[in-house]
Design a protein around this motif. Structure first.
Motif, PDB file in Angstrom:
ATOM      1  N   VAL A  44       0.812  -1.218   0.000  1.00 47.00           N
ATOM      2  CA  VAL A  44       0.000   0.000   0.000  1.00 47.00           C
ATOM      3  C   VAL A  44       0.847   1.270   0.000  1.00 47.00           C
ATOM      4  CG1 VAL A  44      -1.914  -1.161   1.172  1.00 47.00           C
ATOM      5  CG2 VAL A  44      -0.196   0.065   2.530  1.00 47.00           C
ATOM      6  N   SER A  46       3.681   1.489  -2.005  1.00 45.33           N
ATOM      7  CA  SER A  46       4.453   1.549  -3.235  1.00 45.33           C
ATOM      8  C   SER A  46       4.188   2.873  -3.945  1.00 45.33           C
ATOM      9  CB  SER A  46       4.095   0.379  -4.160  1.00 45.33           C
ATOM     10  OG  SER A  46       2.752   0.483  -4.591  1.00 45.33           O
ATOM     11  N   SER A  48       3.232   3.639  -7.018  1.00 41.93           N
ATOM     12  CA  SER A  48       1.978   3.716  -7.767  1.00 41.93           C
ATOM     13  C   SER A  48       0.775   3.800  -6.844  1.00 41.93           C
ATOM     14  CB  SER A  48       1.842   2.512  -8.702  1.00 41.93           C
ATOM     15  OG  SER A  48       1.834   1.303  -7.959  1.00 41.93           O
ATOM     16  N   SER A  49       0.818   3.066  -5.716  1.00 45.47           N
ATOM     17  CA  SER A  49      -0.300   3.086  -4.771  1.00 45.47           C
ATOM     18  C   SER A  49      -0.435   4.451  -4.109  1.00 45.47           C
ATOM     19  CB  SER A  49      -0.114   2.000  -3.701  1.00 45.47           C
ATOM     20  OG  SER A  49      -0.079   0.712  -4.287  1.00 45.47           O
ATOM     21  N   ARG A  50       0.696   5.041  -3.705  1.00 44.86           N
ATOM     22  CA  ARG A  50       0.651   6.357  -3.062  1.00 44.86           C
ATOM     23  C   ARG A  50       0.168   7.428  -4.032  1.00 44.86           C
ATOM     24  NH1 ARG A  50       4.980   8.549  -1.974  1.00 44.86           N
ATOM     25  NH2 ARG A  50       6.516   7.093  -2.825  1.00 44.86           N
ATOM     26  N   LEU A 222      -7.402   5.683  -7.186  1.00 44.93           N
ATOM     27  CA  LEU A 222      -7.255   4.447  -6.417  1.00 44.93           C
ATOM     28  C   LEU A 222      -8.158   3.320  -6.929  1.00 44.93           C
ATOM     29  CD1 LEU A 222      -5.752   3.137  -4.103  1.00 44.93           C
ATOM     30  CD2 LEU A 222      -7.511   3.964  -2.541  1.00 44.93           C
ATOM     31  N   GLU A 225      -6.507   1.967  -9.993  1.00 47.57           N
ATOM     32  CA  GLU A 225      -5.303   1.211  -9.626  1.00 47.57           C
ATOM     33  C   GLU A 225      -5.675  -0.172  -9.107  1.00 47.57           C
ATOM     34  OE1 GLU A 225      -1.163   0.535  -8.857  1.00 47.57           O
ATOM     35  OE2 GLU A 225      -2.245   1.969 -10.118  1.00 47.57           O
ATOM     36  N   ILE A 226      -6.729  -0.253  -8.317  1.00 40.33           N
ATOM     37  CA  ILE A 226      -7.180  -1.550  -7.808  1.00 40.33           C
ATOM     38  C   ILE A 226      -7.597  -2.457  -8.957  1.00 40.33           C
ATOM     39  CG2 ILE A 226      -8.993  -2.695  -6.460  1.00 40.33           C
ATOM     40  CD1 ILE A 226      -8.949  -0.239  -4.607  1.00 40.33           C
ATOM     41  N   GLN A 229      -4.443  -3.628 -10.822  1.00 37.80           N
ATOM     42  CA  GLN A 229      -3.649  -4.555 -10.027  1.00 37.80           C
ATOM     43  C   GLN A 229      -4.346  -5.892  -9.837  1.00 37.80           C
ATOM     44  OE1 GLN A 229      -0.662  -4.260  -9.220  1.00 37.80           O
ATOM     45  NE2 GLN A 229      -0.155  -2.098  -9.095  1.00 37.80           N
ATOM     46  N   ALA A 236      -1.739  -6.975  -4.179  1.00 36.62           N
ATOM     47  CA  ALA A 236      -1.768  -5.519  -4.099  1.00 36.62           C
ATOM     48  C   ALA A 236      -3.191  -4.995  -4.249  1.00 36.62           C
ATOM     49  CB  ALA A 236      -0.868  -4.915  -5.174  1.00 36.62           C
ATOM     50  N   LEU A 240      -5.052  -2.714  -1.429  1.00 39.46           N
ATOM     51  CA  LEU A 240      -5.574  -1.385  -1.743  1.00 39.46           C
ATOM     52  C   LEU A 240      -7.085  -1.328  -1.557  1.00 39.46           C
ATOM     53  CD1 LEU A 240      -3.472  -0.541  -4.916  1.00 39.46           C
ATOM     54  CD2 LEU A 240      -3.222   0.422  -2.627  1.00 39.46           C
TER      55      LEU A 240
END
Length: 262
Positions: A44, A46, A48-50, A222, A225-226, A229, A236, A240
Motif C-alpha cells: 500500500v 508503493s 503507484s499506490s501512493r 485508487l 489502480e485496484i 492490479q 496488491a 488497496l
C-alpha cells in the motif's frame, strides 16, 4: 397479540435485518481474509499506490467543493420553488444516480472530448479536458452531485420555512435569509451530503476511466489502480481495496457520528 421487544418492533423483523447485515458484511470479511498481512504495508506504500491514493484524495476534495458550490443552490431551488418544471429538473439532477457510470463517462466524453459538443470549441482555444486530471474531477462531480442535492433538499423540506418567513417579514433580504437562516438551519444535512459526495467521488471508477483514462499520476485514481492490479498483482489489489474500505468507513463515521440527519 405477539410479544414485542422493548424497541416496539416485532421479533421477526430482526431475522431479515440480520440477513441484510450478513449480505453487506460477509464480502468485506472476504477481503480481509485474503490480505497478505506480511506484505500489506509495502504493497500500500508503493509509488503507484501512493500516487493513486493522493490523486483520489485531491480530486475528490475538489469535486466535493464543486458539489457544494453548485449543489447548494440547486437544492434550495428544488426545495423552495414551485412549478411543474421542478419535476423535470429534479429528474435530470438525479439521473446520475441511476445511470451506469460508464454511460456517464461516455456522456462526458461526447461533451468535453476533442470531438465533443463543447470540447471541439475548447480545443480551438487550446484547452483539452478529456484524459486529464480535470476530467477526473468532472467525472467525480457528475456522479457525486446528486448525493449532496438529495440530502440537502430533504433537510430543507424537513426544516420547513417558518423561520425564513419570519425573517423576511422583519425586513431581511433574500440573500440574508439564505445566509443567516436557511444554511445554518440545515447545516447538519449539508455536512452529511458533502461527506457522502466525497465518499462517492473517492470510489468512482466507471465514469472516470471512460472519460479520463488511466495515466499514472495524472488520471489513475485508487479504484482504477485496484482494477489494474487485480490482474497484475492480486495481493496488491486486495490490500488497496482494504485501504479504500477503511477510508469509506471513516468517511461514513464522520457523516453519521450519532443519529445524523441521513
Amino acid at each position: 397479540m405477539a410479544r414485542q421487544r422493548t424497541t416496539g418492533l416485532p421479533a421477526w423483523v430482526f431475522v431479515p435485518a440480520l440477513l441484510g447485515v450478513v449480505v453487506v458484511v460477509l464480502p468485506l470479511a472476504g477481503i480481509v481474509s485474503r490480505v497478505d498481512w506480511g506484505q500489506f504495508w509495502p504493497l500500500v506504500t508503493s509509488e503507484s499506490s501512493r500516487q493513486a491514493l493522493l490523486l483520489s484524495l485531491r480530486t475528490s476534495s475538489v469535486s466535493t467543493a464543486l458539489c457544494l458550490l453548485l449543489g447548494v443552490p440547486m437544492a434550495v431551488v428544488l426545495a423552495r420553488s414551485q412549478g411543474r418544471w421542478l419535476g423535470v429538473l429534479r429528474s435530470l439532477v438525479l439521473l446520475p444516480l441511476v445511470l451506469p457510470p460508464v454511460v456517464g463517462g461516455l456522456a462526458l466524453l461526447y461533451t468535453f472530448g476533442r470531438r465533443g459538443l463543447v470540447g471541439e470549441s475548447l480545443e480551438a482555444w487550446g484547452v483539452d479536458i478529456a484524459y486529464t486530471t480535470i476530467a477526473v474531477v468532472l467525472a467525480q462531480t457528475f456522479v457525486s452531485l446528486p448525493f449532496l442535492v438529495v440530502s440537502l433538499e430533504g433537510a430543507l423540506r424537513t426544516a420547513g420555512r417558518r423561520y425564513e418567513v419570519v425573517a423576511s417579514t422583519l425586513g431581511a433580504s433574500p440573500t440574508t435569509v439564505l445566509r443567516r437562516i436557511t444554511v445554518p438551519m440545515v447545516l447538519p444535512g449539508l455536512l452529511s451530503g458533502a461527506v457522502l459526495a466525497f465518499a462517492r467521488a473517492l470510489g468512482e471508477f466507471g465514469a472516470t476511466v471512460t472519460f479520463a483514462g488511466s495515466k499514472e499520476g495524472v488520471t489513475r485514481t485508487l479504484p482504477t489502480e485496484i482494477y489494474l492490479q487485480r490482474v497484475e498483482d492480486p495481493d496488491a489489489a486486495v490490500a488497496l481495496a482494504l485501504v479504500l474500505v477503511v477510508v469509506a468507513i471513516v468517511v461514513i463515521g464522520v457523516a453519521r457520528p450519532g443519529r445524523g440527519s441521513l
